[in-house]
Design a protein around this motif. Structure first.
Motif, PDB file in Angstrom:
ATOM      1  N   MET A 443       1.797  52.689  39.501  1.00 28.36           N
ATOM      2  CA  MET A 443       0.468  52.687  38.768  1.00 28.36           C
ATOM      3  C   MET A 443       0.587  52.391  37.153  1.00 28.36           C
ATOM      4  SD  MET A 443      -1.129  56.174  40.634  1.00 28.36           S
ATOM      5  CE  MET A 443      -2.692  56.099  39.635  1.00 28.36           C
ATOM      6  N   LEU A 444       1.738  52.351  36.638  1.00 28.85           N
ATOM      7  CA  LEU A 444       1.795  52.196  35.422  1.00 28.85           C
ATOM      8  C   LEU A 444       2.144  50.703  35.068  1.00 28.85           C
ATOM      9  CD1 LEU A 444       4.618  54.739  34.792  1.00 28.85           C
ATOM     10  CD2 LEU A 444       2.534  55.059  34.323  1.00 28.85           C
ATOM     11  N   GLU A 445       1.459  50.282  34.085  1.00 33.34           N
ATOM     12  CA  GLU A 445       1.559  48.963  33.565  1.00 33.34           C
ATOM     13  C   GLU A 445       1.491  48.791  32.179  1.00 33.34           C
ATOM     14  OE1 GLU A 445      -0.821  44.746  34.914  1.00 33.34           O
ATOM     15  OE2 GLU A 445      -1.449  46.654  35.798  1.00 33.34           O
ATOM     16  N   ALA A 446       2.461  48.050  31.588  1.00 32.12           N
ATOM     17  CA  ALA A 446       2.855  48.013  29.835  1.00 32.12           C
ATOM     18  C   ALA A 446       1.577  47.271  29.426  1.00 32.12           C
ATOM     19  CB  ALA A 446       4.006  47.043  29.697  1.00 32.12           C
ATOM     20  N   LEU A 447       1.093  47.795  28.240  1.00 33.45           N
ATOM     21  CA  LEU A 447      -0.009  47.227  27.589  1.00 33.45           C
ATOM     22  C   LEU A 447       0.136  45.836  27.213  1.00 33.45           C
ATOM     23  CD1 LEU A 447      -2.913  48.284  26.648  1.00 33.45           C
ATOM     24  CD2 LEU A 447      -1.875  48.863  24.627  1.00 33.45           C
ATOM     25  N   VAL A 448       0.953  45.672  26.538  1.00 37.81           N
ATOM     26  CA  VAL A 448       1.743  44.314  26.157  1.00 37.81           C
ATOM     27  C   VAL A 448       2.754  43.605  26.934  1.00 37.81           C
ATOM     28  CG1 VAL A 448       0.902  44.880  23.905  1.00 37.81           C
ATOM     29  CG2 VAL A 448       3.376  45.207  24.389  1.00 37.81           C
ATOM     30  N   PRO A 449       2.959  42.458  26.923  1.00 37.66           N
ATOM     31  CA  PRO A 449       3.951  41.750  27.733  1.00 37.66           C
ATOM     32  C   PRO A 449       5.411  42.161  27.386  1.00 37.66           C
ATOM     33  CG  PRO A 449       2.244  39.926  27.055  1.00 37.66           C
ATOM     34  CD  PRO A 449       1.940  41.337  26.535  1.00 37.66           C
ATOM     35  N   ASN A 450       6.351  42.488  28.289  1.00 36.59           N
ATOM     36  CA  ASN A 450       7.620  42.748  28.005  1.00 36.59           C
ATOM     37  C   ASN A 450       8.362  41.815  27.141  1.00 36.59           C
ATOM     38  OD1 ASN A 450       8.039  43.561  31.604  1.00 36.59           O
ATOM     39  ND2 ASN A 450       7.277  44.963  29.582  1.00 36.59           N
ATOM     40  N   PRO A 451       9.227  42.183  25.941  1.00 34.69           N
ATOM     41  CA  PRO A 451       9.771  41.295  25.088  1.00 34.69           C
ATOM     42  C   PRO A 451      10.858  40.132  25.722  1.00 34.69           C
ATOM     43  CG  PRO A 451      10.865  43.436  24.763  1.00 34.69           C
ATOM     44  CD  PRO A 451       9.586  43.359  25.895  1.00 34.69           C
ATOM     45  N   ASP A 452      11.489  40.526  27.002  1.00 31.90           N
ATOM     46  CA  ASP A 452      12.255  39.904  27.530  1.00 31.90           C
ATOM     47  C   ASP A 452      12.202  39.678  28.978  1.00 31.90           C
ATOM     48  OD1 ASP A 452      14.644  38.350  28.361  1.00 31.90           O
ATOM     49  OD2 ASP A 452      16.150  39.638  27.402  1.00 31.90           O
ATOM     50  N   MET A 453      11.777  38.341  29.212  1.00 29.19           N
ATOM     51  CA  MET A 453      11.402  38.110  30.739  1.00 29.19           C
ATOM     52  C   MET A 453      12.303  37.429  31.617  1.00 29.19           C
ATOM     53  SD  MET A 453       8.794  39.875  31.588  1.00 29.19           S
ATOM     54  CE  MET A 453       8.711  39.194  33.235  1.00 29.19           C
ATOM     55  N   ARG A 454      13.463  37.395  31.068  1.00 26.61           N
ATOM     56  CA  ARG A 454      14.432  36.400  31.949  1.00 26.61           C
ATOM     57  C   ARG A 454      14.791  37.210  33.077  1.00 26.61           C
ATOM     58  NH1 ARG A 454      19.716  36.245  28.379  1.00 26.61           N
ATOM     59  NH2 ARG A 454      18.720  38.443  27.647  1.00 26.61           N
ATOM     60  N   ALA A 455      15.330  36.396  34.099  1.00 26.02           N
ATOM     61  CA  ALA A 455      15.637  37.007  35.357  1.00 26.02           C
ATOM     62  C   ALA A 455      17.152  37.600  35.076  1.00 26.02           C
ATOM     63  CB  ALA A 455      15.630  36.074  36.527  1.00 26.02           C
ATOM     64  N   PRO A 456      17.379  38.627  35.515  1.00 34.02           N
ATOM     65  CA  PRO A 456      18.750  39.084  35.627  1.00 34.02           C
ATOM     66  C   PRO A 456      19.753  38.113  36.139  1.00 34.02           C
ATOM     67  CG  PRO A 456      17.557  40.474  37.335  1.00 34.02           C
ATOM     68  CD  PRO A 456      16.612  39.374  36.602  1.00 34.02           C
ATOM     69  N   GLY A 457      20.926  38.211  35.608  1.00 36.66           N
ATOM     70  CA  GLY A 457      22.103  37.345  36.033  1.00 36.66           C
ATOM     71  C   GLY A 457      23.091  38.211  37.051  1.00 36.66           C
TER      72      GLY A 457
END
Length: 579
Positions: A443-457
């Motif tokens: 149910m938790l959703e960040a108010l602003v977009p995440n700072p790093d949206m790269r896919a994990p390597g």
């Protein structure tokens, strides 16, 4: 040992187990109420003196460790964008330290002896100096021995540099914790000698006959595994008093409001060992922040949070009356209790403790099998269950499971979850059917977009392991004292970490110096946290951007960490240096 006290506790436990309920922990008369709090410190420079204190809880005095003469320690109030220098003077005859829980700072300032700095020696001094680059609700505590249990902790509030996206008229810190007159090393010793020492709510014949406890066949199966399905909390109200801002239930700590105000309550779980279920009967709570970071508001009636987590909620009490703030321990042996009221001295009805939960096969990591699902061939081959039509659905031996890859199999690993499930949609033990809205991680959703949206390597899979019978706790079957190398990461890389809980107890896992994004299907608005409760038999995945330094990584159940459930994440650049 006080035999009279022990007899009273035992008789109370027998009564509770038979009834499936518990008596209030504040049987003594409730006081007129208090709004007392430790002092507030702010500014760019301050001094904290760690020393011995005497703590009075519900009229009883015991020894503790505090800061500037207070336990809990003073509230530290900072502002995003400032720099702070904090001089810590140690007046103890032993080492101490302060970890700034949830703060993003240079690793040398993180405050973990032997990992990020040498510690503050007896009669010594150390200056923490770091920029404040975030806002929200956090806390600080000792990372030396078991000092945290003795009162060496306090709240941190960081005001945002700009406008606060949360609208409120008044705010209060509501810091929950647990307190015992027993020395923490005495508690740990009792757990090592008998892990169920503090559990006075075990199953009884009366509970079986009344249909409140497991059926006889199920109890035999659990007995064969040498596990107790009522072992929900290691340390309970048989020794703990649950506190709000350092005050016991009988102290009636009171948060004031005027009817119609938007009141922000900053909940901090500063307990050593207690997961709390929090509610305010008669008031809905709008959850607006998790672990200090703003989220899209979500309205609930109750939430569960583990040691080291924080939640900010907004309530709007419209009536000129009192409300009870309830922090019920997960095993329901006791509760922290406070009052939200227009005036000091007011009280509201305190609900009785609810029936204690009992662990299920899902809590054992049976996943779909526990819910009547088919037995996959790979699990049948390992003897975890039997295919349909074979005459039974599960093999409950649990002690012969093949170790998972990377897990050291020794007496410290009692079980391996055969089918761990993603339980981020689960409200927590005991909250499955309470009849009102409960919070879960999805149910938790960040108010602003995440700072790093790269896919994990790459992905790192870590098993949370233990032997509850011997009170041994570890990661991947390795106690911290036996680990010969840290968990390596490259500076700036994106890593997915999957935690698999092979035990039937929840573990709040904290990574120092980082926020990570929970993998719950929220995309670029995934909730960012510094601590996550991995439910029994469950698994959680999160993505993280590695920050340079040596960072403690551990269960925030104090005695679990002390027993060995800790490792170090070492982050270096391509040249093997701290960037």
């Amino acid at each position: 040992m006080d035999l009279n006290l022990d007899r009273r506790a035992m008789m109370r436990g027998v009564a509770l187990a038979g009834a499936g309920l518990a008596l209030p922990g504040w049987a003594s008369p409730v006081s007129a109420g208090t709004t007392a709090l430790p002092p507030e410190l702010s500014g760019e420079e301050m001094t904290l003196t760690v020393g011995h204190v005497m703590r009075t809880v519900d009229g009883k005095t015991a020894h503790g460790i505090g800061i500037n003469g207070h336990a809990p320690a003073p509230l530290i109030r900072l502002k995003e964008g400032q720099r702070v220098r904090i001089h810590v003077e140690n007046s103890l005859d032993e080492e101490t330290s302060i970890h700034w829980h949830g703060l993003i700072l240079p690793f040398q300032m993180d405050g973990v002896p032997g990992v990020s700095f040498p510690g503050i020696p007896a009669r010594g001094r150390f200056t923490y100096d770091f920029p404040v680059i975030q806002s929200g609700t956090y806390w600080y505590h000792s990372h030396s021995g078991l000092q945290e249990q003795m009162g060496h902790y306090g709240p941190i509030l960081i005001d945002p540099a700009g406008a606060d996206p949360v609208a409120f008229d008044r705010e209060h810190v509501v810091m929950l914790s647990d307190h015992s007159p027993l020395h923490p090393h005495a508690i740990f010793r009792k757990l090592k000698l008998e892990p169920g020492y503090f559990n006075r709510q075990r199953q009884t014949i009366g509970g079986l006959l009344a249909g409140r406890d497991q059926k006889a066949g199920e109890r035999v199966e659990w007995g064969a595994m040498r596990m107790d399905p009522t072992d929900i909390a290691d340390v309970t109200a048989t020794t703990y008093t649950y506190l709000v801002n350092g005050h016991g239930p009988a102290d009636n700590w009171t948060a004031l409001f005027k009817p119609g105000e938007r009141v922000r309550l900053r909940f901090v779980n500063a307990s050593a060992m207690t997961t709390f279920n929090v509610r305010i009967p008669g008031l809905a709570m709008s959850v607006v922040a998790a672990d200090g970071l703003n989220i899209r508001p979500v309205e609930v009636d109750e939430f569960q949070f583990a040691p080291a987590e924080t939640y900010d909620v907004v309530v709007v009490p419209a009536e000129d009356r009192a409300f009870t703030i309830v922090g019920e321990s997960i095993d329901r042996s006791g509760m922290a209790r406070a009052t939200l009221a227009p005036r000091v001295g007011m009280t509201a009805p305190v609900p009785p403790l609810r029936r204690r939960p009992v662990a299920t096969m899902t809590d054992m990591g049976m996943g779909a099998m526990a819910m009547g699902g088919d037995c996959p061939p790979e699990h049948a081959a390992m003897g975890h269950c039997a295919p349909s039509g074979a005459g039974h659905s599960m093999d409950h031996s649990m002690r012969d499971f093949t170790p998972a890859p990377g897990v050291k199999r020794d007496p410290g690993v009692q079980t391996i979850s055969p089918m761990p499930a993603d339980r981020t949609d689960y409200p927590g033990q005991g909250l499955e059917d309470v009849g009102h809205r409960t919070l879960n991680y999805r149910m938790l959703e960040a108010l602003v977009p995440n700072p790093d949206m790269r896919a994990p390597g790459r992905e790192i899979v870590i098993h949370l392991t233990g032997n509850m019978e011997r009170y041994m706790w570890s990661f991947d079957g390795m106690k911290f004292a036996h680990v010969d190398k840290p968990i390596p990461m490259r500076s700036g890389e994106r890593v997915r970490v999957t935690l698999i809980n092979d035990t039937m107890m929840g573990h709040p896992i904290h990574l120092h110096g980082h926020f990570f994004e929970l993998v719950t299907g929220k995309g670029d608005h995934a909730p960012r946290k510094h601590t996550v409760l991995v439910q029994p038999g469950g698994k959680v995945s999160w993505d993280v951007t590695a920050q340079p330094g040596d960072w403690a990584f551990h269960c925030h159940m104090l005695y679990h960490m002390h027993a060995g459930m800790m490792q170090v994440v070492q982050v270096r650049d391509a040249g093997g240096k701290v960037a």
